[in-house]
Design a protein around this motif. Structure first.
Motif, PDB file in Angstrom:
ATOM      1  N   ALA A  72       0.838  -1.204   0.000  1.00  0.00           N
ATOM      2  CA  ALA A  72       0.000   0.000   0.000  1.00  0.00           C
ATOM      3  C   ALA A  72       0.872   1.253   0.000  1.00  0.00           C
ATOM      4  O   ALA A  72       0.582   2.229  -0.704  1.00  0.00           O
ATOM      5  CB  ALA A  72      -0.936  -0.004   1.204  1.00  0.00           C
TER       6      ALA A  72
ATOM      7  N   ARG B 131      -8.265   6.969   1.196  1.00  0.00           N
ATOM      8  CA  ARG B 131      -7.270   6.665   0.161  1.00  0.00           C
ATOM      9  C   ARG B 131      -6.395   5.483   0.588  1.00  0.00           C
ATOM     10  O   ARG B 131      -6.053   4.616  -0.220  1.00  0.00           O
ATOM     11  CB  ARG B 131      -6.432   7.908  -0.084  1.00  0.00           C
ATOM     12  N   THR B 132      -6.034   5.451   1.875  1.00  0.00           N
ATOM     13  CA  THR B 132      -5.219   4.337   2.386  1.00  0.00           C
ATOM     14  C   THR B 132      -5.991   3.027   2.347  1.00  0.00           C
ATOM     15  O   THR B 132      -5.446   1.985   1.971  1.00  0.00           O
ATOM     16  CB  THR B 132      -4.762   4.634   3.821  1.00  0.00           C
TER      17      THR B 132
ATOM     18  N   ARG C  62       2.311   1.892  -3.421  1.00  0.00           N
ATOM     19  CA  ARG C  62       1.318   2.501  -4.321  1.00  0.00           C
ATOM     20  C   ARG C  62       1.237   4.010  -4.083  1.00  0.00           C
ATOM     21  O   ARG C  62       1.177   4.800  -5.034  1.00  0.00           O
ATOM     22  CB  ARG C  62      -0.055   1.866  -4.105  1.00  0.00           C
ATOM     23  N   ALA C  63       1.222   4.400  -2.812  1.00  0.00           N
ATOM     24  CA  ALA C  63       1.122   5.829  -2.485  1.00  0.00           C
ATOM     25  C   ALA C  63       2.350   6.587  -2.975  1.00  0.00           C
ATOM     26  O   ALA C  63       2.230   7.672  -3.569  1.00  0.00           O
ATOM     27  CB  ALA C  63       0.940   6.009  -0.979  1.00  0.00           C
TER      28      ALA C  63
ATOM     29  N   ASN D 103       0.138   8.784   2.461  1.00  0.00           N
ATOM     30  CA  ASN D 103      -1.170   9.428   2.329  1.00  0.00           C
ATOM     31  C   ASN D 103      -1.407  10.477   3.416  1.00  0.00           C
ATOM     32  O   ASN D 103      -2.060  11.495   3.178  1.00  0.00           O
ATOM     33  CB  ASN D 103      -2.277   8.373   2.366  1.00  0.00           C
TER      34      ASN D 103
ATOM     35  N   GLU E 294      -7.878   1.678  -7.502  1.00  0.00           N
ATOM     36  CA  GLU E 294      -7.429   2.973  -8.030  1.00  0.00           C
ATOM     37  C   GLU E 294      -8.332   4.099  -7.544  1.00  0.00           C
ATOM     38  O   GLU E 294      -7.859   5.193  -7.237  1.00  0.00           O
ATOM     39  CB  GLU E 294      -7.409   2.938  -9.560  1.00  0.00           C
TER      40      GLU E 294
ATOM     41  N   HIS F 218      -5.541  13.019  -6.447  1.00  0.00           N
ATOM     42  CA  HIS F 218      -5.470  11.569  -6.263  1.00  0.00           C
ATOM     43  C   HIS F 218      -6.587  10.976  -5.413  1.00  0.00           C
ATOM     44  O   HIS F 218      -6.583   9.766  -5.167  1.00  0.00           O
ATOM     45  CB  HIS F 218      -4.116  11.193  -5.645  1.00  0.00           C
TER      46      HIS F 218
ATOM     47  N   ASP G 103      -5.987   1.854  -1.079  1.00  0.00           N
ATOM     48  CA  ASP G 103      -4.672   1.312  -1.454  1.00  0.00           C
ATOM     49  C   ASP G 103      -4.483  -0.097  -0.908  1.00  0.00           C
ATOM     50  O   ASP G 103      -3.910  -0.963  -1.581  1.00  0.00           O
ATOM     51  CB  ASP G 103      -3.561   2.217  -0.923  1.00  0.00           C
TER      52      ASP G 103
ATOM     53  N   ARG H  35       2.413   7.046  -6.653  1.00  0.00           N
ATOM     54  CA  ARG H  35       1.354   7.952  -7.122  1.00  0.00           C
ATOM     55  C   ARG H  35       1.663   9.412  -6.806  1.00  0.00           C
ATOM     56  O   ARG H  35       1.572  10.270  -7.682  1.00  0.00           O
ATOM     57  CB  ARG H  35       0.027   7.544  -6.483  1.00  0.00           C
TER      58      ARG H  35
END
Length: 313
Positions: free
Chosen positions: A227, A283-284, A230-231, A239, A292, A250, A287, A234
Protein backbone atom coordinates in the motif's frame (compact mmCIF):
# COMPACT_ATOMS: atom_id res chain seq x y z
CA UNK A 1 -15.92 -2.95 9.03
CA UNK A 2 -15.53 -4.40 12.51
CA UNK A 3 -14.46 -1.34 14.51
CA UNK A 4 -14.77 -2.88 17.99
CA UNK A 5 -12.51 -5.20 19.90
CA UNK A 6 -9.07 -6.53 19.10
CA UNK A 7 -9.97 -7.29 15.48
CA UNK A 8 -11.04 -3.70 14.90
CA UNK A 9 -7.95 -2.33 16.64
CA UNK A 10 -5.65 -4.52 14.55
CA UNK A 11 -7.36 -3.34 11.38
CA UNK A 12 -6.94 0.28 12.47
CA UNK A 13 -3.22 -0.24 13.11
CA UNK A 14 -2.85 -1.79 9.65
CA UNK A 15 -4.47 1.30 8.11
CA UNK A 16 -2.33 3.59 10.26
CA UNK A 17 0.88 1.82 9.24
CA UNK A 18 -0.06 1.79 5.55
CA UNK A 19 -0.82 5.50 5.40
CA UNK A 20 1.33 6.97 8.17
CA UNK A 21 -1.77 8.03 10.10
CA UNK A 22 -2.12 9.01 13.77
CA UNK A 23 -4.23 6.87 16.13
CA UNK A 24 -6.13 7.34 19.40
CA UNK A 25 -7.21 4.17 21.26
CA UNK A 26 -9.90 4.49 23.94
CA UNK A 27 -10.59 1.59 26.27
CA UNK A 28 -10.48 0.30 29.85
CA UNK A 29 -7.30 -0.82 31.66
CA UNK A 30 -5.96 -4.15 30.44
CA UNK A 31 -7.76 -4.07 27.09
CA UNK A 32 -4.45 -4.34 25.21
CA UNK A 33 -3.88 -0.74 24.08
CA UNK A 34 -0.20 -0.64 25.03
CA UNK A 35 0.45 -4.08 23.53
CA UNK A 36 -1.12 -3.03 20.23
CA UNK A 37 0.90 0.20 20.13
CA UNK A 38 4.14 -1.72 20.65
CA UNK A 39 3.35 -3.89 17.62
CA UNK A 40 3.06 -0.94 15.22
CA UNK A 41 6.80 -0.51 14.47
CA UNK A 42 6.88 -4.14 13.31
CA UNK A 43 4.28 -3.34 10.64
CA UNK A 44 6.15 -0.36 9.20
CA UNK A 45 8.40 -0.72 6.14
CA UNK A 46 12.18 -0.68 6.67
CA UNK A 47 13.74 2.78 6.99
CA UNK A 48 15.27 4.20 3.83
CA UNK A 49 18.71 5.82 3.85
CA UNK A 50 17.40 9.36 4.31
CA UNK A 51 15.17 8.42 7.25
CA UNK A 52 17.96 6.43 8.89
CA UNK A 53 20.49 9.26 8.59
CA UNK A 54 18.02 11.85 9.92
CA UNK A 55 16.98 9.63 12.84
CA UNK A 56 20.63 8.89 13.71
CA UNK A 57 21.57 12.58 13.54
CA UNK A 58 18.75 13.59 15.89
CA UNK A 59 19.56 10.82 18.37
CA UNK A 60 23.26 11.73 18.25
CA UNK A 61 22.43 15.37 18.97
CA UNK A 62 20.60 14.20 22.10
CA UNK A 63 23.49 11.87 23.00
CA UNK A 64 21.29 8.80 22.69
CA UNK A 65 22.44 6.96 19.54
CA UNK A 66 23.82 3.42 19.54
CA UNK A 67 24.75 2.39 15.99
CA UNK A 68 24.79 -1.32 16.87
CA UNK A 69 21.16 -1.41 17.95
CA UNK A 70 19.49 1.67 16.43
CA UNK A 71 20.77 2.02 12.87
CA UNK A 72 17.81 1.66 10.46
CA UNK A 73 15.53 0.66 13.35
CA UNK A 74 12.37 2.73 13.57
CA UNK A 75 12.29 4.41 16.99
CA UNK A 76 9.55 3.76 19.51
CA UNK A 77 9.36 6.53 22.10
CA UNK A 78 7.04 6.26 25.09
CA UNK A 79 7.40 9.24 27.46
CA UNK A 80 5.66 9.15 30.86
CA UNK A 81 2.31 10.91 31.08
CA UNK A 82 3.88 13.52 33.40
CA UNK A 83 6.19 14.72 30.59
CA UNK A 84 6.25 18.50 30.16
CA UNK A 85 5.91 20.46 26.93
CA UNK A 86 9.71 21.03 26.64
CA UNK A 87 10.32 17.30 27.15
CA UNK A 88 7.93 16.52 24.29
CA UNK A 89 8.78 19.20 21.73
CA UNK A 90 12.29 20.17 22.80
CA UNK A 91 13.86 23.09 24.60
CA UNK A 92 16.81 24.20 26.68
CA UNK A 93 19.67 26.55 25.89
CA UNK A 94 20.97 25.75 23.39
CA UNK A 95 17.73 24.15 22.10
CA UNK A 96 17.77 20.36 22.04
CA UNK A 97 15.33 17.93 20.38
CA UNK A 98 12.42 16.51 22.36
CA UNK A 99 10.50 13.25 22.15
CA UNK A 100 8.65 14.19 18.94
CA UNK A 101 11.97 14.62 17.13
CA UNK A 102 13.59 11.56 18.71
CA UNK A 103 10.60 9.60 17.33
CA UNK A 104 11.40 10.79 13.78
CA UNK A 105 10.52 8.07 11.28
CA UNK A 106 8.99 5.92 14.00
CA UNK A 107 6.28 5.88 16.65
CA UNK A 108 5.53 8.26 19.52
CA UNK A 109 3.32 6.41 22.02
CA UNK A 110 1.48 8.55 24.57
CA UNK A 111 -0.14 6.27 27.13
CA UNK A 112 -2.68 7.78 29.55
CA UNK A 113 -2.79 10.77 27.21
CA UNK A 114 -5.71 12.37 29.06
CA UNK A 115 -3.50 12.59 32.16
CA UNK A 116 -0.79 14.61 30.37
CA UNK A 117 -0.41 18.36 30.99
CA UNK A 118 -2.68 20.38 28.70
CA UNK A 119 0.22 22.58 27.54
CA UNK A 120 2.19 19.50 26.47
CA UNK A 121 -0.71 18.14 24.41
CA UNK A 122 -1.44 21.46 22.73
CA UNK A 123 2.24 21.75 21.78
CA UNK A 124 1.74 18.70 19.53
CA UNK A 125 -0.70 20.45 17.22
CA UNK A 126 1.77 22.20 14.93
CA UNK A 127 4.22 19.28 14.58
CA UNK A 128 1.34 16.91 13.73
CA UNK A 129 0.36 19.29 10.93
CA UNK A 130 3.71 20.22 9.38
CA UNK A 131 6.19 17.58 10.60
CA UNK A 132 8.66 20.11 12.03
CA UNK A 133 9.12 22.05 15.29
CA UNK A 134 10.92 25.37 15.78
CA UNK A 135 12.27 26.15 19.27
CA UNK A 136 12.86 29.87 19.84
CA UNK A 137 14.91 31.25 22.72
CA UNK A 138 16.28 34.71 23.50
CA UNK A 139 19.74 33.90 22.16
CA UNK A 140 18.87 31.64 19.23
CA UNK A 141 16.30 29.38 17.63
CA UNK A 142 16.54 25.89 16.20
CA UNK A 143 14.30 23.85 13.92
CA UNK A 144 14.08 20.07 14.25
CA UNK A 145 12.29 17.49 12.08
CA UNK A 146 9.26 15.97 13.79
CA UNK A 147 7.74 13.55 11.27
CA UNK A 148 6.48 10.84 13.60
CA UNK A 149 3.50 8.53 13.86
CA UNK A 150 1.41 9.35 16.93
CA UNK A 151 -0.29 6.53 18.84
CA UNK A 152 -2.20 7.73 21.90
CA UNK A 153 -4.16 5.70 24.44
CA UNK A 154 -6.60 6.70 27.17
CA UNK A 155 -9.32 5.35 29.43
CA UNK A 156 -12.89 6.39 28.55
CA UNK A 157 -13.40 7.93 32.02
CA UNK A 158 -11.42 8.55 35.25
CA UNK A 159 -12.20 5.11 36.72
CA UNK A 160 -11.66 3.45 33.34
CA UNK A 161 -14.76 1.25 33.27
CA UNK A 162 -17.25 3.26 31.23
CA UNK A 163 -19.05 0.92 28.85
CA UNK A 164 -18.24 -2.26 30.79
CA UNK A 165 -20.64 -5.10 29.92
CA UNK A 166 -23.71 -5.42 32.15
CA UNK A 167 -23.14 -7.94 34.93
CA UNK A 168 -19.36 -7.64 34.83
CA UNK A 169 -17.34 -7.39 38.05
CA UNK A 170 -16.38 -3.81 37.18
CA UNK A 171 -18.83 -0.97 36.70
CA UNK A 172 -18.40 2.74 36.08
CA UNK A 173 -19.56 5.14 38.79
CA UNK A 174 -18.57 8.34 36.97
CA UNK A 175 -21.34 10.85 36.31
CA UNK A 176 -21.89 12.15 32.74
CA UNK A 177 -20.37 15.51 33.74
CA UNK A 178 -17.23 13.83 35.08
CA UNK A 179 -16.90 11.75 31.90
CA UNK A 180 -17.37 14.83 29.70
CA UNK A 181 -14.72 16.81 31.63
CA UNK A 182 -12.28 13.91 31.45
CA UNK A 183 -12.69 13.38 27.72
CA UNK A 184 -12.48 17.13 27.05
CA UNK A 185 -8.86 17.09 28.26
CA UNK A 186 -8.14 16.33 24.61
CA UNK A 187 -9.14 19.56 22.91
CA UNK A 188 -11.20 19.67 19.73
CA UNK A 189 -8.31 21.05 17.62
CA UNK A 190 -6.03 18.23 18.79
CA UNK A 191 -8.64 15.52 18.17
CA UNK A 192 -9.22 17.01 14.72
CA UNK A 193 -5.61 16.20 13.89
CA UNK A 194 -5.87 12.52 14.87
CA UNK A 195 -6.85 10.39 11.88
CA UNK A 196 -8.16 7.20 13.51
CA UNK A 197 -10.03 7.25 16.82
CA UNK A 198 -10.92 3.73 17.89
CA UNK A 199 -12.61 1.95 20.77
CA UNK A 200 -10.75 -0.99 22.34
CA UNK A 201 -13.19 -2.70 24.75
CA UNK A 202 -12.17 -5.21 27.38
CA UNK A 203 -11.85 -8.81 26.25
CA UNK A 204 -13.84 -11.39 28.21
CA UNK A 205 -11.84 -14.18 29.86
CA UNK A 206 -13.48 -16.99 27.89
CA UNK A 207 -12.77 -15.21 24.60
CA UNK A 208 -9.18 -14.54 25.65
CA UNK A 209 -8.53 -18.15 26.67
CA UNK A 210 -10.10 -19.57 23.53
CA UNK A 211 -8.54 -17.22 21.00
CA UNK A 212 -6.83 -18.83 18.02
CA UNK A 213 -3.59 -17.69 16.43
CA UNK A 214 -4.33 -14.76 14.16
CA UNK A 215 -2.65 -13.47 11.04
CA UNK A 216 1.09 -13.02 11.37
CA UNK A 217 2.69 -9.58 11.57
CA UNK A 218 4.75 -10.49 8.49
CA UNK A 219 1.59 -10.95 6.38
CA UNK A 220 0.16 -7.62 7.54
CA UNK A 221 3.52 -5.90 6.99
CA UNK A 222 3.58 -7.17 3.40
CA UNK A 223 0.17 -5.55 2.71
CA UNK A 224 1.33 -2.36 4.40
CA UNK A 225 4.47 -2.23 2.25
CA UNK A 226 2.45 -2.79 -0.96
CA UNK A 227 0.00 0.00 0.00
CA UNK A 228 2.83 2.41 0.83
CA UNK A 229 4.55 1.66 -2.47
CA UNK A 230 1.32 2.50 -4.32
CA UNK A 231 1.12 5.83 -2.49
CA UNK A 232 4.75 6.74 -3.14
CA UNK A 233 4.49 5.81 -6.82
CA UNK A 234 1.35 7.95 -7.12
CA UNK A 235 2.18 11.13 -5.16
CA UNK A 236 5.70 10.76 -3.73
CA UNK A 237 4.62 10.69 -0.07
CA UNK A 238 2.54 8.75 2.42
CA UNK A 239 -1.17 9.43 2.33
CA UNK A 240 -1.05 11.22 5.70
CA UNK A 241 1.42 13.73 4.20
CA UNK A 242 -0.61 14.54 1.08
CA UNK A 243 -0.93 18.23 0.25
CA UNK A 244 -4.31 19.77 -0.68
CA UNK A 245 -3.23 19.69 -4.34
CA UNK A 246 -2.38 15.98 -4.08
CA UNK A 247 -5.72 15.32 -2.38
CA UNK A 248 -7.55 16.93 -5.27
CA UNK A 249 -5.51 15.03 -7.84
CA UNK A 250 -5.47 11.57 -6.26
CA UNK A 251 -8.60 11.28 -4.12
CA UNK A 252 -11.22 11.12 -6.84
CA UNK A 253 -14.57 9.71 -5.75
CA UNK A 254 -17.32 8.00 -7.66
CA UNK A 255 -20.82 9.51 -7.45
CA UNK A 256 -22.04 7.33 -4.57
CA UNK A 257 -18.89 7.91 -2.50
CA UNK A 258 -19.05 11.68 -3.06
CA UNK A 259 -22.68 11.82 -1.93
CA UNK A 260 -21.94 9.73 1.16
CA UNK A 261 -18.97 11.89 2.18
CA UNK A 262 -20.88 15.15 1.62
CA UNK A 263 -23.83 13.97 3.69
CA UNK A 264 -21.60 12.74 6.53
CA UNK A 265 -19.58 15.97 6.62
CA UNK A 266 -22.74 18.07 6.91
CA UNK A 267 -24.46 15.84 9.43
CA UNK A 268 -21.41 15.35 11.69
CA UNK A 269 -20.13 18.92 11.39
CA UNK A 270 -16.62 18.04 10.26
CA UNK A 271 -14.11 20.84 9.82
CA UNK A 272 -12.21 21.16 6.56
CA UNK A 273 -9.24 19.46 8.23
CA UNK A 274 -11.44 16.61 9.49
CA UNK A 275 -12.89 16.11 6.01
CA UNK A 276 -9.42 15.98 4.47
CA UNK A 277 -8.27 13.45 7.06
CA UNK A 278 -11.21 11.17 6.31
CA UNK A 279 -10.31 11.42 2.63
CA UNK A 280 -6.69 10.49 3.35
CA UNK A 281 -7.73 7.48 5.43
CA UNK A 282 -10.14 6.46 2.65
CA UNK A 283 -7.27 6.66 0.16
CA UNK A 284 -5.22 4.34 2.39
CA UNK A 285 -8.09 1.85 2.71
CA UNK A 286 -8.43 1.88 -1.08
CA UNK A 287 -4.67 1.31 -1.45
CA UNK A 288 -4.84 -1.69 0.87
CA UNK A 289 -7.60 -3.04 -1.38
CA UNK A 290 -5.52 -2.26 -4.52
CA UNK A 291 -8.29 0.03 -5.77
CA UNK A 292 -7.43 2.97 -8.03
CA UNK A 293 -10.58 4.89 -7.07
CA UNK A 294 -12.01 5.60 -3.65
CA UNK A 295 -15.41 3.93 -3.41
CA UNK A 296 -18.28 4.31 -0.98
CA UNK A 297 -17.19 1.23 1.01
CA UNK A 298 -13.81 2.90 1.64
CA UNK A 299 -15.47 6.15 2.74
CA UNK A 300 -17.86 4.28 5.04
CA UNK A 301 -15.01 2.46 6.77
CA UNK A 302 -12.95 5.65 7.17
CA UNK A 303 -15.94 7.35 8.82
CA UNK A 304 -16.10 4.61 11.45
CA UNK A 305 -12.57 5.40 12.63
CA UNK A 306 -13.45 8.85 14.03
CA UNK A 307 -16.05 7.87 16.65
CA UNK A 308 -14.19 6.48 19.69
CA UNK A 309 -15.03 9.11 22.31
CA UNK A 310 -18.64 9.38 21.21
CA UNK A 311 -18.96 5.60 21.21
CA UNK A 312 -17.52 5.38 24.71
CA UNK A 313 -20.03 7.86 26.06
Amino acid sequence: ADVRGQAGAKRALEIAAAGGHSVLMVGPPGAGKSMLAQRLPGLLPPMNQHEALASAAIASLAGAFDAATQWKVRPFRSPHHSATAPALVGGGSPPRPGEISLAYGGVLFLDEVAEMPRAALEALREPLEIGRITISRAARSASFPARFQLVAAMNPCPCGWLGAPAGSARSCRCTPDIVARYQSRLSGPLLDRIDLQIEVPAVKADALMGVRDGESSAAVAARVLAARERAWARQGSTNAEMTPAALEAHCTLDGTAHALLHKAAERLGWSGRGLHRVLKVSRTIADLAASERIRSIHIAEAMQWRRALAASG
